[in-house]
Scaffold this active site. Structure first.
Site, PDB file in Angstrom:
ATOM      1  N   SER A  48       0.839  -1.211   0.000  1.00  0.00           N
ATOM      2  CA  SER A  48       0.000   0.000   0.000  1.00  0.00           C
ATOM      3  C   SER A  48       0.871   1.257   0.000  1.00  0.00           C
ATOM      4  O   SER A  48       1.760   1.416   0.840  1.00  0.00           O
ATOM      5  CB  SER A  48      -0.911   0.026   1.231  1.00  0.00           C
ATOM      6  OG  SER A  48      -1.855  -1.008   1.157  1.00  0.00           O
ATOM      7  N   ASN A  71       0.746  -9.030  12.136  1.00  0.00           N
ATOM      8  CA  ASN A  71       1.682  -7.978  11.735  1.00  0.00           C
ATOM      9  C   ASN A  71       1.157  -6.624  12.173  1.00  0.00           C
ATOM     10  O   ASN A  71      -0.055  -6.402  12.224  1.00  0.00           O
ATOM     11  CB  ASN A  71       1.899  -7.998  10.223  1.00  0.00           C
ATOM     12  CG  ASN A  71       0.876  -7.151   9.492  1.00  0.00           C
ATOM     13  OD1 ASN A  71       1.010  -5.932   9.398  1.00  0.00           O
ATOM     14  ND2 ASN A  71      -0.197  -7.794   9.001  1.00  0.00           N
ATOM     15  N   ALA A  72       2.084  -5.756  12.494  1.00  0.00           N
ATOM     16  CA  ALA A  72       1.746  -4.346  12.709  1.00  0.00           C
ATOM     17  C   ALA A  72       2.862  -3.533  12.069  1.00  0.00           C
ATOM     18  O   ALA A  72       3.664  -2.888  12.738  1.00  0.00           O
ATOM     19  CB  ALA A  72       1.604  -4.028  14.185  1.00  0.00           C
ATOM     20  N   LEU A  75       2.076   0.600   7.824  1.00  0.00           N
ATOM     21  CA  LEU A  75       2.078   1.249   6.506  1.00  0.00           C
ATOM     22  C   LEU A  75       3.437   1.774   6.041  1.00  0.00           C
ATOM     23  O   LEU A  75       3.527   2.876   5.490  1.00  0.00           O
ATOM     24  CB  LEU A  75       1.067   2.413   6.493  1.00  0.00           C
ATOM     25  CG  LEU A  75      -0.410   2.036   6.492  1.00  0.00           C
ATOM     26  CD1 LEU A  75      -1.256   3.215   6.982  1.00  0.00           C
ATOM     27  CD2 LEU A  75      -0.875   1.651   5.107  1.00  0.00           C
ATOM     28  N   ASN A 127      -7.109   0.807  -0.115  1.00  0.00           N
ATOM     29  CA  ASN A 127      -6.988   0.164   1.199  1.00  0.00           C
ATOM     30  C   ASN A 127      -7.556   1.085   2.270  1.00  0.00           C
ATOM     31  O   ASN A 127      -6.879   2.008   2.737  1.00  0.00           O
ATOM     32  CB  ASN A 127      -5.515  -0.161   1.480  1.00  0.00           C
ATOM     33  CG  ASN A 127      -5.338  -0.901   2.797  1.00  0.00           C
ATOM     34  OD1 ASN A 127      -6.315  -1.165   3.510  1.00  0.00           O
ATOM     35  ND2 ASN A 127      -4.110  -1.252   3.134  1.00  0.00           N
ATOM     36  N   CYS A 130      -6.610  -0.965   6.859  1.00  0.00           N
ATOM     37  CA  CYS A 130      -5.425  -1.367   7.629  1.00  0.00           C
ATOM     38  C   CYS A 130      -5.758  -1.279   9.116  1.00  0.00           C
ATOM     39  O   CYS A 130      -6.190  -0.222   9.592  1.00  0.00           O
ATOM     40  CB  CYS A 130      -4.236  -0.459   7.310  1.00  0.00           C
ATOM     41  SG  CYS A 130      -2.837  -0.827   8.412  1.00  0.00           S
ATOM     42  N   ASN A 192      -8.995  -7.720   4.572  1.00  0.00           N
ATOM     43  CA  ASN A 192      -7.734  -7.353   5.213  1.00  0.00           C
ATOM     44  C   ASN A 192      -7.587  -8.216   6.476  1.00  0.00           C
ATOM     45  O   ASN A 192      -8.355  -9.149   6.688  1.00  0.00           O
ATOM     46  CB  ASN A 192      -7.752  -5.855   5.541  1.00  0.00           C
ATOM     47  CG  ASN A 192      -6.364  -5.242   5.522  1.00  0.00           C
ATOM     48  OD1 ASN A 192      -5.427  -5.810   6.101  1.00  0.00           O
ATOM     49  ND2 ASN A 192      -6.212  -4.100   4.890  1.00  0.00           N
ATOM     50  N   GLY A 265      -1.027 -14.116   0.538  1.00  0.00           N
ATOM     51  CA  GLY A 265       0.065 -13.381   1.162  1.00  0.00           C
ATOM     52  C   GLY A 265       0.907 -14.244   2.072  1.00  0.00           C
ATOM     53  O   GLY A 265       2.037 -14.620   1.744  1.00  0.00           O
TER      54      GLY A 265
HETATM   55  O1  RRO Z   1       1.252  -1.987   6.987  1.00  0.00           O
HETATM   56  C1  RRO Z   1       0.475  -2.598   7.755  1.00  0.00           C
HETATM   57  O2  RRO Z   1       0.605  -2.596   8.994  1.00  0.00           O
HETATM   58  C2  RRO Z   1      -0.680  -3.339   7.238  1.00  0.00           C
HETATM   59  C3  RRO Z   1      -1.533  -2.858   6.250  1.00  0.00           C
HETATM   60 BR1  RRO Z   1      -1.215  -1.313   5.293  1.00  0.00          BR
HETATM   61  C4  RRO Z   1      -2.715  -3.557   5.927  1.00  0.00           C
HETATM   62  O3  RRO Z   1      -3.531  -3.177   5.073  1.00  0.00           O
HETATM   63  N1  RRO Z   1      -2.947  -4.707   6.597  1.00  0.00           N
HETATM   64  C5  RRO Z   1      -2.118  -5.185   7.542  1.00  0.00           C
HETATM   65  O4  RRO Z   1      -2.402  -6.243   8.110  1.00  0.00           O
HETATM   66  N2  RRO Z   1      -0.973  -4.486   7.837  1.00  0.00           N
END
Ligand code: RRO
Length: 305
Positions: A48, A71-72, A75, A127, A130, A192, A265
Site C-alpha cells: 500500500s 503484523n503491525a 504502513l 486500502n 489497515c 484485510n 500473502g
Molecule cells: O502496513 C500494515 O501494517 C498493514 C496494512 Br497497510 C494492511 O492493510 N494490513 C495489515 O495487516 N498491515
C-alpha cells in the site's frame, strides 16, 4: 470443443489466471514483483502506497502465532511518487499491476490514486482497512458513509478499475460492501487482516510494539470466507477473496463462495513464490477433472441450492 481457460476478467482487469499476491507481504521492489509474476500470479499487487514516505512502526512488527501471523507494520512505504518508475518498469515487462494505496484524508486518497493511475497501474486497490494505524489513515472502511465517499472521490478522479479492500473488523461487512458499490467500486477485495494480540509471558507484555496487529494465514480463512459469502450475496460487482489461502483447495473454496479471483500473502512467506503457480495449476486441474471450461463457471456455486 473449446479449450479450458484460467483467464479471468475482474471488473475490466484482465488476468491470465485468478491468483494474485496480497498487498504488502512481498511487493515493494520491481525485482521482487517480477519474481512474484514469474511465480505464477495473474497480476502483481503492490504494498500500500501513500502520499509521503513512511517508516512504519518499530520492531517487533511481526510475530507468528498458531495458524498464521500477526503484523503491525504500520504502513511502511516509499510514497506513491517514488513508486512511479517501478510501475513503469512493470508495464515495460508486460506485467499487470494493481497498485494498493491509502491516504490520510479523502483528498489524499484521490491524489494518490491519480499519481498511481497516471504512472500506468492497470487497476487500483483502495486500502481503507489497515488495522494498524490511526483511524483517519486506515479504517475509513469501518463506516459505510466514509467508504462510499472515499470510493466516489477516487472513481471521479481516475479511469481505472478500483477494488475496495475491506476489513473483517466490522459488524456488518456486507453493508460496507454495498456502500463501496454505491460509491462506484468496480470490485471488492475481502478481506484485510483481523485485529489481534500476542503476549510474551516472560516479559508479561504484548509482543508487538504496536500492541495489536492484524491476523493473517490459515486461522483467518473461515472468517474471510464468511465475509466473501455475505458480500457475494449483497453486491453485483466481483469479489476478490483474500485470507489464509495456502493451496488450490483453499482457493477453490473462495471461488465457490463467490470470489472471482483470490490473493495470497502469508503462504508465500512460509513456502516460496511457486505457491502462486501451484495454486493456479491446482485450480486448472480442478476445473478439468470436474468438466468446467472457465473459472467463472464455479464462482458462487456453493450458494446454489
Ligand atoms: O502496513 C500494515 O501494517 C498493514 C496494512 Br497497510 C494492511 O492493510 N494490513 C495489515 O495487516 N498491515
Amino acid at each position: 470443443m473449446s479449450q479450458l481457460s484460467l483467464a479471468v476478467d475482474v471488473a475490466g482487469l484482465r488476468l491470465r489466471n485468478p491468483v494474485m499476491n496480497a498487498a504488502g507481504v512481498l511487493g515493494m521492489s520491481h525485482s521482487l514483483l517480477r519474481r512474484i509474476y514469474e511465480g505464477g500470479v495473474g497480476a502483481v499487487v503492490t504494498k500500500s502506497l501513500g502520499p509521503e514516505p513512511r517508516h512504519g512502526h518499530s520492531n517487533p512488527t511481526l510475530v507468528t502465532v498458531e495458524g498464521g501471523a500477526l503484523n503491525a507494520m504500520g504502513l511502511p512505504n516509499p510514497g506513491a511518487e517514488y513508486f512511479i518508475d517501478t510501475i513503469r518498469a512493470l508495464n515495460g515487462d508486460g506485467i499487470p499491476v494493481v497498485a494498493s494505496f491509502f491516504g490520510a484524508s479523502i483528498a489524499d486518497f484521490r491524489d494518490v490514486a491519480v499519481v498511481l493511475s497516471e504512472a500506468g497501474a492497470d487497476a487500483l486497490e483502495l486500502n481503507c482497512s489497515c488495522p494498524n494505524v490511526e483511524e483517519e489513515l486506515s479504517m475509513l472502511g469501518a463506516d459505510p458513509g466514509n467508504t462510499e465517499k472515499v470510493t466516489a472521490a477516487v472513481k471521479e478522479a481516475v479511469d481505472k478499475p478500483v477494488l475496495v479492500k475491506l476489513s473483517p473488523n466490522v459488524t456488518d461487512i456486507a453493508e460496507i460492501a454495498v456502500a463501496a458499490e454505491r460509491g462506484g467500486a468496480d470490485a471488492i477485495t475481502a478481506v484485510n487482516t483481523l485485529k489481534g494480540i500476542a503476549v510474551d509471558v516472560d516479559f508479561r507484555r504484548p509482543i508487538l510494539t504496536n500492541v495489536t496487529g492484524g491476523l493473517s494465514g490459515p486461522a483467518l480463512k473461515p472468517v474471510a470466507l464468511r465475509c466473501v459469502w455475505e458480500i457475494h450475496k449483497a453486491v453485483e460487482i466481483p469479489v476478490v477473496g483474500c485470507g489464509g489461502i495456502s493451496d488450490w483447495r483453499d482457493a477453490v473454496e473462495y471461488l465457490l463462495c463467490g470470489a472471482s479471483a483470490v490473493e495470497i500473502g502469508t503462504a508465500a512467506m512460509k513456502e516460496d513464490l511457486d505457491v502462486y503457480g501451484k495454486v493456479a495449476n491446482g485450480i486448472e486441474r480442478y476445473l478439468e477433472s470436474n468438466g468446467f471450461k472457465e473459472v467463472k463457471e464455479i464462482v458462487g456455486l456453493a450458494h446454489e441450492a
